[in-house]
Design an enzyme around this catalytic site. Sequence first.
Site, mmCIF file in Angstrom:
data_model
loop_
_atom_site.group_PDB
_atom_site.id
_atom_site.type_symbol
_atom_site.label_atom_id
_atom_site.label_comp_id
_atom_site.label_asym_id
_atom_site.label_seq_id
_atom_site.Cartn_x
_atom_site.Cartn_y
_atom_site.Cartn_z
ATOM 1 N N ASP A 78 7.345 1.337 11.232
ATOM 2 C CA ASP A 78 6.014 0.780 11.001
ATOM 3 C C ASP A 78 5.854 -0.631 11.558
ATOM 4 O OD1 ASP A 78 4.984 3.024 9.843
ATOM 5 O OD2 ASP A 78 5.040 2.283 7.789
ATOM 6 N N ARG A 127 -7.118 0.198 6.743
ATOM 7 C CA ARG A 127 -6.238 1.068 5.961
ATOM 8 C C ARG A 127 -5.008 0.314 5.458
ATOM 9 N NH1 ARG A 127 -4.377 6.346 8.748
ATOM 10 N NH2 ARG A 127 -3.396 6.498 6.703
ATOM 11 N N CYS A 151 -2.896 10.498 10.748
ATOM 12 C CA CYS A 151 -2.479 9.653 11.859
ATOM 13 C C CYS A 151 -2.771 10.333 13.177
ATOM 14 C CB CYS A 151 -0.987 9.309 11.787
ATOM 15 S SG CYS A 151 -0.649 7.845 10.785
ATOM 16 N N ARG A 211 3.283 15.504 11.311
ATOM 17 C CA ARG A 211 4.202 15.054 10.271
ATOM 18 C C ARG A 211 4.556 16.280 9.444
ATOM 19 N NH1 ARG A 211 3.323 9.442 10.032
ATOM 20 N NH2 ARG A 211 5.264 9.271 8.904
ATOM 21 N N LYS A 236 0.840 -1.203 0.000
ATOM 22 C CA LYS A 236 0.000 0.000 0.000
ATOM 23 C C LYS A 236 0.873 1.251 0.000
ATOM 24 C CE LYS A 236 -1.420 1.830 3.708
ATOM 25 N NZ LYS A 236 -1.177 2.992 4.630
ATOM 26 N N ASN A 237 1.937 1.260 0.807
ATOM 27 C CA ASN A 237 2.780 2.455 0.904
ATOM 28 C C ASN A 237 3.542 2.725 -0.382
ATOM 29 O OD1 ASN A 237 1.931 2.953 3.488
ATOM 30 N ND2 ASN A 237 3.773 2.163 4.485
#
Length: 429
Positions: free
Chosen positions: A312, A403, A119, A124, A24-25
């Site tokens: 992560d 997600r 998040c 960020r 996904k990233n």
Amino acid sequence: MQLTPLHIKGGRALGGEITVQHSKNAALPVIVASLLSREPVTLHGIPRLSDVYTILDLMAHLGTQHKWMGDNSLELYTPEIINTDAPYALVSKMRASFIVMGAILARSGQATVSMPGGCAWGPRPVDQHVKAFRALGVTMTEDGGNFDARREGSLNGRFTFELLTVGGTHNAILAAALGDGVVVLENASIDTDVVDMVEFLNSLGADITGAGTNTITVRGVSALRGGSYTVIPDRIEAGTFMMLAAASRTRLRVRNVRPDQLRAVTAKLQEMGVQITEDGNTLVVDATRETVGAELKPVNVTTQSYPGFPTDLQPQMSALLATVPGTSVVQDPVYPDRLTHVAELHRMGANITVSGYTQVIQGAKLHSAPVKAADLRAGAALFIAALTTEGETIIDGVQYLNRGYERLAERLRGIGASVQQPDLALAMD
């Protein structure tokens, strides 16, 4: 949208094999990068996750037409950019959306993008994105959380990032890929997601060298063609399942992985006593007591930018270590506020003391409890912990798991877990 919680009856024997979804990233920046071409692009290995649907909503606002071609293939076509703004209502859901600025800027010469969100565990900042743009000739202004970017002609010059930033590197590359200028990015991210986006752009005719090193050179080209591309496997999901095998003291075959992208995770699990063998694009993770002996060993972990141990995977590693007798220390200087899992693991009997970004973990036997995920990776930590315990654990906050983990309940059942999620609708908020 409120989703029915995940119901997990732990303590059951797990085994067999589980296939890792594509990343996904990595998929999100590749989807955004398709904006640079006026021709149709077909992407394979796109997971059907809420973040993907969120970025597709933003792309549609900008002018992209999309069509699913089977379960995980997606056709994208952006003949014209019809809007050069990315409003707060669309970008507030996900921090990764800020990189549309570079793509819109490359195609249209101007872009207005709101400060991103996404998040629950700390800000960020996008200051490195802004500094890079300005150094390369972009005029940047900010008003009420909206960033306005304009360029006159092609981007040129050299910029050294003050710290490693995956998103900042993505954004600068996208902004510089079209035109006739030359941009050199120093201290650029070597993350796998950056490399994958560059390989995708080069497959369409871009001229970008140095991806995977800290110096990336972007030579602008007049246009990109269409084409097709397959996104890399998800190393974070792979690491999650590797840690699940270790925490449940089982043997799992984890398929569709890039072992070279998981070296830091593999090394740390092997330090604990887990046996890991490579078989092409499959890792066999064996933490059975017949293999590792009486018990796994505690370890110390510090997160780093790639190729170090991923931030992560920090919550998942904390959940694993909470089951390992002895004292382990986990430090996350990359994102020091990523600690929402700790209080929930406490509810399950974990002994974790926090000081700053350091967790001191005393391994203990966990028990079932009602818990709630406050972010994606905390949710992964909780389902790992839940599968190791006797009794039923109910995990709320399923929208965060949706997600990042496609068809999670179904795939966990495939390795013997008792997992039910009555409402499988995607969370869109």
